[in-house]
Scaffold this motif. Structure first.
Motif, PDB file in Angstrom:
ATOM      1  N   LEU A 320     -65.024 -25.869 -19.263  1.00 17.22           N
ATOM      2  CA  LEU A 320     -64.807 -26.124 -18.154  1.00 17.22           C
ATOM      3  C   LEU A 320     -64.713 -26.893 -16.743  1.00 17.22           C
ATOM      4  O   LEU A 320     -64.267 -26.427 -15.951  1.00 17.22           O
ATOM      5  N   SER A 321     -65.997 -27.960 -17.462  1.00 21.95           N
ATOM      6  CA  SER A 321     -65.860 -29.542 -16.775  1.00 21.95           C
ATOM      7  C   SER A 321     -64.114 -30.090 -16.350  1.00 21.95           C
ATOM      8  O   SER A 321     -63.645 -30.677 -15.381  1.00 21.95           O
ATOM      9  N   ALA A 322     -63.691 -29.344 -17.070  1.00 17.03           N
ATOM     10  CA  ALA A 322     -62.452 -29.952 -17.288  1.00 17.03           C
ATOM     11  C   ALA A 322     -60.978 -29.531 -16.779  1.00 17.03           C
ATOM     12  O   ALA A 322     -59.921 -29.450 -15.865  1.00 17.03           O
ATOM     13  N   ALA A 323     -61.185 -28.036 -17.024  1.00 11.84           N
ATOM     14  CA  ALA A 323     -60.475 -26.703 -15.825  1.00 11.84           C
ATOM     15  C   ALA A 323     -60.689 -27.363 -14.775  1.00 11.84           C
ATOM     16  O   ALA A 323     -59.770 -27.523 -13.453  1.00 11.84           O
ATOM     17  N   ARG A 324     -62.087 -28.037 -14.052  1.00  9.53           N
ATOM     18  CA  ARG A 324     -62.368 -27.863 -12.711  1.00  9.53           C
ATOM     19  C   ARG A 324     -61.610 -29.149 -12.329  1.00  9.53           C
ATOM     20  O   ARG A 324     -61.054 -29.046 -10.422  1.00  9.53           O
ATOM     21  N   GLU A 325     -61.696 -30.321 -13.168  1.00  5.85           N
ATOM     22  CA  GLU A 325     -60.999 -31.633 -12.773  1.00  5.85           C
ATOM     23  C   GLU A 325     -59.735 -31.873 -12.818  1.00  5.85           C
ATOM     24  O   GLU A 325     -59.229 -32.721 -11.951  1.00  5.85           O
ATOM     25  N   LYS A 326     -58.957 -31.392 -13.578  1.00  8.06           N
ATOM     26  CA  LYS A 326     -57.538 -31.319 -14.563  1.00  8.06           C
ATOM     27  C   LYS A 326     -57.288 -30.130 -13.591  1.00  8.06           C
ATOM     28  O   LYS A 326     -55.615 -29.964 -13.997  1.00  8.06           O
ATOM     29  N   ARG A 327     -57.928 -28.877 -13.220  1.00 10.39           N
ATOM     30  CA  ARG A 327     -57.062 -27.698 -12.476  1.00 10.39           C
ATOM     31  C   ARG A 327     -55.633 -26.993 -13.576  1.00 10.39           C
ATOM     32  O   ARG A 327     -54.931 -27.260 -14.146  1.00 10.39           O
ATOM     33  N   LEU A 328     -56.699 -26.534 -14.978  1.00  7.75           N
ATOM     34  CA  LEU A 328     -56.126 -25.896 -16.246  1.00  7.75           C
ATOM     35  C   LEU A 328     -57.259 -24.750 -16.085  1.00  7.75           C
ATOM     36  O   LEU A 328     -58.121 -24.139 -15.647  1.00  7.75           O
ATOM     37  N   LEU A 329     -56.188 -23.682 -16.579  1.00 13.68           N
ATOM     38  CA  LEU A 329     -56.815 -21.629 -16.702  1.00 13.68           C
ATOM     39  C   LEU A 329     -57.645 -21.690 -18.036  1.00 13.68           C
ATOM     40  O   LEU A 329     -56.846 -21.380 -18.700  1.00 13.68           O
ATOM     41  N   ILE A 330     -58.678 -22.660 -17.764  1.00 12.28           N
ATOM     42  CA  ILE A 330     -59.603 -22.149 -18.943  1.00 12.28           C
ATOM     43  C   ILE A 330     -60.834 -21.727 -18.574  1.00 12.28           C
ATOM     44  O   ILE A 330     -61.644 -22.710 -17.309  1.00 12.28           O
ATOM     45  N   VAL A 331     -61.950 -21.132 -18.582  1.00 13.38           N
ATOM     46  CA  VAL A 331     -63.031 -20.609 -18.677  1.00 13.38           C
ATOM     47  C   VAL A 331     -63.546 -19.722 -19.855  1.00 13.38           C
ATOM     48  O   VAL A 331     -62.820 -19.379 -21.402  1.00 13.38           O
ATOM     49  N   PRO A 332     -65.438 -20.142 -19.953  1.00 17.27           N
ATOM     50  CA  PRO A 332     -66.100 -19.368 -21.019  1.00 17.27           C
ATOM     51  C   PRO A 332     -66.023 -18.405 -20.750  1.00 17.27           C
ATOM     52  O   PRO A 332     -65.888 -17.592 -20.651  1.00 17.27           O
ATOM     53  N   ILE A 333     -66.344 -17.852 -22.796  1.00 14.31           N
ATOM     54  CA  ILE A 333     -66.428 -15.837 -22.091  1.00 14.31           C
ATOM     55  C   ILE A 333     -67.995 -16.202 -22.264  1.00 14.31           C
ATOM     56  O   ILE A 333     -68.300 -16.323 -22.923  1.00 14.31           O
ATOM     57  N   CYS A 334     -68.601 -14.745 -20.705  1.00 13.11           N
ATOM     58  CA  CYS A 334     -69.590 -15.738 -20.811  1.00 13.11           C
ATOM     59  C   CYS A 334     -70.173 -14.086 -21.703  1.00 13.11           C
ATOM     60  O   CYS A 334     -69.747 -13.181 -21.401  1.00 13.11           O
ATOM     61  N   ASN A 335     -71.630 -14.260 -22.169  1.00 13.89           N
ATOM     62  CA  ASN A 335     -72.804 -12.886 -22.058  1.00 13.89           C
ATOM     63  C   ASN A 335     -73.135 -12.984 -20.984  1.00 13.89           C
ATOM     64  O   ASN A 335     -72.888 -13.477 -19.609  1.00 13.89           O
ATOM     65  N   VAL A 336     -74.044 -11.656 -20.707  1.00 11.07           N
ATOM     66  CA  VAL A 336     -74.343 -11.545 -19.369  1.00 11.07           C
ATOM     67  C   VAL A 336     -75.601 -12.554 -19.078  1.00 11.07           C
ATOM     68  O   VAL A 336     -76.321 -12.481 -18.028  1.00 11.07           O
ATOM     69  N   GLN A 337     -76.807 -12.971 -19.824  1.00 15.27           N
ATOM     70  CA  GLN A 337     -77.351 -14.461 -19.678  1.00 15.27           C
ATOM     71  C   GLN A 337     -76.568 -15.085 -19.298  1.00 15.27           C
ATOM     72  O   GLN A 337     -76.897 -15.534 -18.028  1.00 15.27           O
ATOM     73  N   GLU A 338     -75.070 -15.664 -19.472  1.00 14.43           N
ATOM     74  CA  GLU A 338     -74.535 -16.932 -18.756  1.00 14.43           C
ATOM     75  C   GLU A 338     -74.182 -16.194 -17.624  1.00 14.43           C
ATOM     76  O   GLU A 338     -74.041 -16.972 -16.368  1.00 14.43           O
ATOM     77  N   VAL A 339     -73.533 -14.877 -17.536  1.00 15.18           N
ATOM     78  CA  VAL A 339     -73.352 -14.787 -16.082  1.00 15.18           C
ATOM     79  C   VAL A 339     -74.578 -14.980 -15.323  1.00 15.18           C
ATOM     80  O   VAL A 339     -73.941 -15.531 -13.794  1.00 15.18           O
ATOM     81  N   ALA A 340     -75.719 -13.964 -15.622  1.00 10.18           N
ATOM     82  CA  ALA A 340     -76.904 -14.395 -14.906  1.00 10.18           C
ATOM     83  C   ALA A 340     -77.326 -15.886 -14.610  1.00 10.18           C
ATOM     84  O   ALA A 340     -77.989 -16.287 -13.296  1.00 10.18           O
ATOM     85  N   GLU A 341     -76.820 -16.515 -14.789  1.00 10.74           N
ATOM     86  CA  GLU A 341     -77.489 -18.359 -15.342  1.00 10.74           C
ATOM     87  C   GLU A 341     -76.584 -19.217 -13.825  1.00 10.74           C
ATOM     88  O   GLU A 341     -76.366 -19.864 -14.284  1.00 10.74           O
ATOM     89  N   LEU A 342     -74.957 -18.588 -14.332  1.00 11.08           N
ATOM     90  CA  LEU A 342     -73.827 -19.384 -13.818  1.00 11.08           C
ATOM     91  C   LEU A 342     -73.854 -19.522 -12.183  1.00 11.08           C
ATOM     92  O   LEU A 342     -73.571 -18.797 -11.078  1.00 11.08           O
ATOM     93  N   GLY A 343     -73.911 -20.672 -11.777  1.00 11.65           N
ATOM     94  CA  GLY A 343     -74.447 -21.851 -10.904  1.00 11.65           C
ATOM     95  C   GLY A 343     -73.675 -21.022 -10.043  1.00 11.65           C
ATOM     96  O   GLY A 343     -73.782 -21.626  -8.480  1.00 11.65           O
ATOM     97  N   GLN A 344     -72.031 -21.171 -10.028  1.00 13.71           N
ATOM     98  CA  GLN A 344     -71.310 -20.564  -8.993  1.00 13.71           C
ATOM     99  C   GLN A 344     -71.915 -19.073  -8.286  1.00 13.71           C
ATOM    100  O   GLN A 344     -71.748 -19.506  -6.786  1.00 13.71           O
ATOM    101  N   PHE A 345     -72.304 -18.022  -9.112  1.00 12.80           N
ATOM    102  CA  PHE A 345     -73.377 -17.185  -7.755  1.00 12.80           C
ATOM    103  C   PHE A 345     -74.427 -16.824  -7.511  1.00 12.80           C
ATOM    104  O   PHE A 345     -74.354 -17.028  -6.951  1.00 12.80           O
TER     105      PHE A 345
END
Length: 806
Positions: A320-345
């Motif tokens: 995910l860090s590389a996707a943001r830095e290099k502009r790639l189409l990669i994201v993690p497949i998240c469970n609801v815990q990871e969704v709830a803890e994601l810094g973006q939201f």
């Protein structure tokens, strides 16, 4: 935003999201419950330790926050009378009972309109209020089967899969909220209410990404594939391994996506995990190369495998860090815990802490969008049963000032400038065009819009005018081709802004600023304009500049991880799932903003995160984590309250039928028809769970020697919910869809006519304004420049010479 309006909500779990959406927007929503509470109060998950408590259902909490509650027995004459008194002063009634049930109580639309001619009544049902299947017994599983979604979801070697959490009725509920606001907009012009009829089958068909049109386009059928989608000769991987789980990597082709794929392989090559020849892949023309034989059929599989082997060496966070830095189409497949803890939201202030009875603060998903002038106050808890009994006062509704007694169409007074692309944005403005709005769509003829290249393709042939998806998303719009990167294009766009009520864009957050077309720029020429920006993660936060598609939104919002079998890796939802959910919220947000502007003269800026708005369809599982610390398990086609509840093979090739029993009566009828042992028919749900594998095998033995239509007809005849899992061949001749005029042949400038889907709801007075397919490139350039903007021939010639027009 909608504070002047009163809504009477009679729905159960099949429609309560509609009322919750209107409550979030500020309407007074009064939930009218039976004396023992809404049926949705019995749905899991519950607050841990309070299982079965009607005041502790997290499902109920999810879709009833912000509402008031009164309890009534509408079969009692006295309560019916009190309800009609409330109708006299209300604006909207929402209901989700079986077709005809309200009329049998003396509370049908005609009776309600007699009390209040301005009332808008919205009915949500599995198949609509009329037609050959209107009275069919149905559950989410069987409606999904009718909508074709399971046909595209799951593992190839197992039964088609249901997407959890009654998605068909959540789609219908969001559809109903938008449809209600369209009818309300018309009422505020004509002074007359009407009956809105929403079909869950038609609503959920949006989640096929127009693949319901494959047969009509003579295009290959899309088949299910665990962790991806099989489209014609291509097996598109949407799940790849990471060192600590799974990620979604989008590797596709064409002008818009090629740069992302190219940058990914540059990184892989830097790390020594691909050959130098992979840097020469023709990402733009790859599909054409496969079609004409220049590129082998196995090359795409090899490319995806190279990427998968590489991703397996990195953690989800590293990718995910590389996707943001290099502009790639990669994201993690998240469970609801990871969704709830994601810094973006967290950084966007998405979550809301709401005080809930006997529990304290509970973290809920927040507003559908950010509104600059009217921020949404999502702070009120779900109500206790009847907590407002005696507190709701009847009111006298002020008569609407009639602006136009007989509008041509409900939205014929709305003008939209559409600067959006692919699906999540254009699907919203398509609804406006359907109901009469003038929508001017701006695109480029040199940088072809991605949706023009997506399946289904007419006769399986490429070409900018052959995509069924593009036709479906853009029917009825006016097409204008403009070189947006040309500095002289800005004045043309600003002239369109002066004309428009609403300007919609779905570029990355930097794009509009780069063209000096921010909301502040637009306000200078049109002070009361409404501007919307719709992108994957919104306009701010650490992930705001991460470009992406609905496949990525589905991965990071939790949809992907929860869809699958308990003993396997997540199969995932089919395709770009948040692209099917978020357009409904964009439509709703625009309609609410238009209503606010009509009353106040105030425009505003709307920032819609597709990932955030789509989480409304996951709220019970999110609350399961935030309240109980429980992760939603993968359960295949099982259901916590119904058994049997599965999809079973029939005698045809890859032919399946969905069968479920909501109650003991349906179960006993099934036992009688299939000749099950006498002791089975007396089994309650707990006993049936013990017998589960035997029951499923017995049903399969019966269905496997019958065609799907025979099986579902026999089961429907005894009142058991069942439906064949339709593919695009079967769905094209579905008699219910024919009755509702779902598939339309619309005039097309190049092909004569093209198939599109019609509207997903109908109205009793107003008819849709669908009159054409999508525009060909630049088809309406002169109509827009001369007819709308009033440009003369010299001005148009100057734009052409300057390279502004393409």
């Amino acid at each position: 935003m909608l504070s002047p309006y009163r809504v009477l909500d009679l729905t159960d779990e099949r429609g309560q999201l509609a009322g919750a959406t209107l409550a979030d927007l500020g309407a007074e929503v009064i939930l009218v419950e039976p004396p023992d509470g809404s049926r949705s109060r019995r749905l899991p998950p519950f607050v841990a330790g309070r299982e079965g408590d009607p005041e502790a259902s997290l499902w109920f909490w999810s879709y009833n926050r912000g509402k008031r509650s009164i309890s009534m027995d509408l079969d009692d004459p006295a309560d019916r009378g009190r309800f009609l008194e409330l109708v006299a002063g209300a604006d909207i009634v929402l209901e989700s009972d079986r077709p005809g049930a309200m009329a049998e109580r003396g509370l049908g639309y005609d009776e309600l309109a007699a009390v209040n001619p301005e009332i808008v009544v919205t009915s949500i049902s599995p198949f609509g209020q009329s037609g050959p299947k209107a009275d069919w017994a149905a559950t989410d599983l069987t409606v999904a089967a009718a909508a074709m979604v399971p046909k595209m979801t799951g593992d190839e070697d197992r039964a088609p899969l249901r997407v959890p959490l009654a998605q068909s009725f959540l789609h219908a509920s969001a559809e109903a909220a938008g449809a209600t606001l369209i009818a309300l907009h018309e009422r505020n012009r004509s002074g007359k209410g009407q009956h809105v009829d929403v079909s869950a089958q038609q609503s959920f068909m949006q989640a096929t990404q127009s693949m319901v049109l494959c047969h009509l386009y003579n295009s290959p059928e899309t088949t299910r594939m665990s962790g991806g989608a099989a489209v014609g000769p291509f097996r598109i991987r949407l799940r790849s391994p990471a060192a600590d789980g799974f990620v979604s990597i989008t590797i596709l082709f064409g002008e818009a996506i090629a740069p992302f794929s190219s940058r990914l392989f540059e990184w892989i090559h830097e790390e020594g995990m691909c050959e130098g020849s992979d840097l020469e892949i023709d990402w733009v023309n790859f599909v054409e190369g496969v079609t004409n034989g220049r590129i082998g059929l196995g090359e795409y599989d090899r490319i995806q495998e190279v990427a998968a082997q590489f991703s397996a060496t990195k953690s989800k966070a590293e990718l995910l860090s590389a996707a943001r830095e290099k502009r790639l189409l990669i994201v993690p497949i998240c469970n609801v815990q990871e969704v709830a803890e994601l810094g973006q939201f967290e950084e966007r202030g998405f979550w809301r802490e709401i005080e809930c009875l006997d529990l304290g603060p509970v973290r809920f998903p927040g507003p559908m969008a950010k509104f600059s002038a009217t921020p949404l106050d999502v702070s009120l808890p779900p109500p206790a049963i009847g907590q407002d009994n005696g507190e709701i006062k009847t009111r006298v509704a002020e008569p609407t000032t009639v602006v136009e007694a007989m509008p041509v169409a409900p939205l014929s007074d709305v003008k939209i400038l559409d600067l959006m692309w692919v699906m999540a944005g254009p699907a919203a403005t398509r609804v406006f065009a359907d109901w009469g709005a003038t929508v001017v769509r701006v695109e480029s003829s040199h940088k072809i819009e991605g949706a023009r290249t997506f399946q289904p393709l007419l006769n399986n042939e490429g070409g900018s005018e052959n995509s069924g998806l593009f036709q479906n998303l853009n029917a009825g719009k006016l097409g204008l081709t403009v070189a947006m990167d040309n500095p002289e294009a800005r004045e043309l766009i600003l002239d369109l802004v002066r004309w428009a009520d609403v300007v919609c864009e779905s570029f990355s957050p930097k794009a509009m600023a780069g063209w000096n077309l921010t909301y502040e720029d637009l306000k200078e020429v049109n002070p009361d304009v409404i501007m919307t920006s719709s992108c994957l993660f919104g306009q701010d936060g650490p992930m705001s500049h991460l470009a992406g598609f609905g496949t990525m939104g589905a991965s990071m919002s939790g949809f992907y991880e929860m869809t699958g079998w308990p003993d396997r890796d997540p199969a995932g939802v089919a395709g770009a799932y948040t692209d099917y959910v978020s357009p409904r919220y964009l439509e709703i947000a625009i309609l609410a903003a238009l209503d606010h502007r009509r009353r106040t003269g105030e425009g505003q800026y709307i920032d819609l995160s597709q990932a955030e708005s789509s989480m409304n369809f996951l709220t019970p599982h999110l609350l399961g984590w935030t309240v109980n610390g429980q992760l939603a398990p993968k359960i295949g086609n099982a259901d916590p309250l119904m058994l049997p509840h599965g999809i079973h093979p029939c005698s045809g090739d890859d032919e399946w039928v969905a069968v479920s029993c909501e109650n003991d009566e349906q179960w006993r009828s099934l036992c009688d028809l299939l000749g099950f042992p006498a002791e089975w028919s007396e089994a309650d749900i707990a006993a049936r769970r013990i017998l589960g594998p035997e029951i499923e095998s017995a049903i399969e033995a019966w269905t496997s020697v019958r065609r799907g239509a025979e099986a579902h007809s026999s089961l429907q005849a005894i009142g058991v919910p069942a439906h064949v899992v339709q593919d695009s061949i079967v769905v094209a001749s579905d008699p219910q869809l024919e009755h509702r005029n779902h598939f339309r042949q619309a005039p097309h400038d190049e092909h004569g006519s093209m198939w599109i889907e019609g509207t997903r709801f109908s109205m009793s007075r107003s008819t849709d304004a669908i009159s054409g397919a999508a525009p060909t490139l630049g088809q309406h350039t002169f109509d827009v420049l001369e007819g709308i903007l009033g440009y003369d021939a010299d001005h148009i010639a100057e734009l052409a010479v300057a390279g502004v027009l393409e």
